[in-house]
Write a protein that holds these residues in place. Structure first.
Motif, short mmCIF file in Angstrom:
data_model
loop_
_atom_site.label_atom_id
_atom_site.label_comp_id
_atom_site.label_asym_id
_atom_site.label_seq_id
_atom_site.Cartn_x
_atom_site.Cartn_y
_atom_site.Cartn_z
N VAL A 110 12.93 46.99 74.44
CA VAL A 110 14.26 46.98 75.04
C VAL A 110 14.27 46.07 76.27
O VAL A 110 15.19 45.26 76.45
CB VAL A 110 14.72 48.41 75.41
N ALA A 131 29.03 45.41 75.05
CA ALA A 131 28.13 45.89 73.99
C ALA A 131 27.10 46.86 74.56
O ALA A 131 26.78 47.88 73.93
CB ALA A 131 27.45 44.71 73.32
N THR A 132 26.59 46.58 75.75
CA THR A 132 25.62 47.47 76.39
C THR A 132 26.26 48.81 76.73
O THR A 132 25.66 49.87 76.51
CB THR A 132 25.05 46.82 77.66
N TRP A 149 26.65 50.78 73.57
CA TRP A 149 25.33 51.25 73.11
C TRP A 149 24.89 52.46 73.92
O TRP A 149 24.38 53.44 73.37
CB TRP A 149 24.33 50.11 73.21
N LEU A 187 27.14 55.55 72.96
CA LEU A 187 26.84 56.08 71.62
C LEU A 187 25.44 56.66 71.52
O LEU A 187 25.20 57.57 70.73
CB LEU A 187 27.05 55.00 70.57
N ARG A 188 24.50 56.12 72.29
CA ARG A 188 23.12 56.62 72.26
C ARG A 188 23.03 58.04 72.82
O ARG A 188 22.22 58.84 72.37
CB ARG A 188 22.21 55.69 73.04
#
Length: 51
Positions: free
Chosen positions: A9, A41-42, A45, A48-49
Motif C-alpha cells: 500500500v 478514490a482514496t 476506498w 468502503l474498507r
C-alpha cells in the motif's frame, strides 16, 4: 493487515503521488484533475474498507 500488505500500500501510494506530481509540473490542469481523482478514490476506498 500484514506487513507485506502495508508495504505494498505504501509503495502504491508513493508511486501514484510521484506520477501525479510529475504530471502536475508538465501540465498543471491535468495534474490537479488527477490529484482530485486520486483523493476521491482514496476517500471511497477508506470508507468502503471500514464497512
Amino acid at each position: 493487515m500484514s506487513d507485506e500488505n502495508k508495504m505494498l500500500v505504501i509503495l502504491v501510494v508513493v508511486l501514484v503521488f510521484a506520477m501525479v506530481t510529475y504530471l502536475a509540473f508538465i501540465n498543471p490542469p491535468l495534474g490537479i484533475a488527477l490529484g482530485i481523482g486520486v483523493a476521491v478514490a482514496t476517500l471511497v476506498w477508506v470508507v468502503l474498507r471500514d464497512k
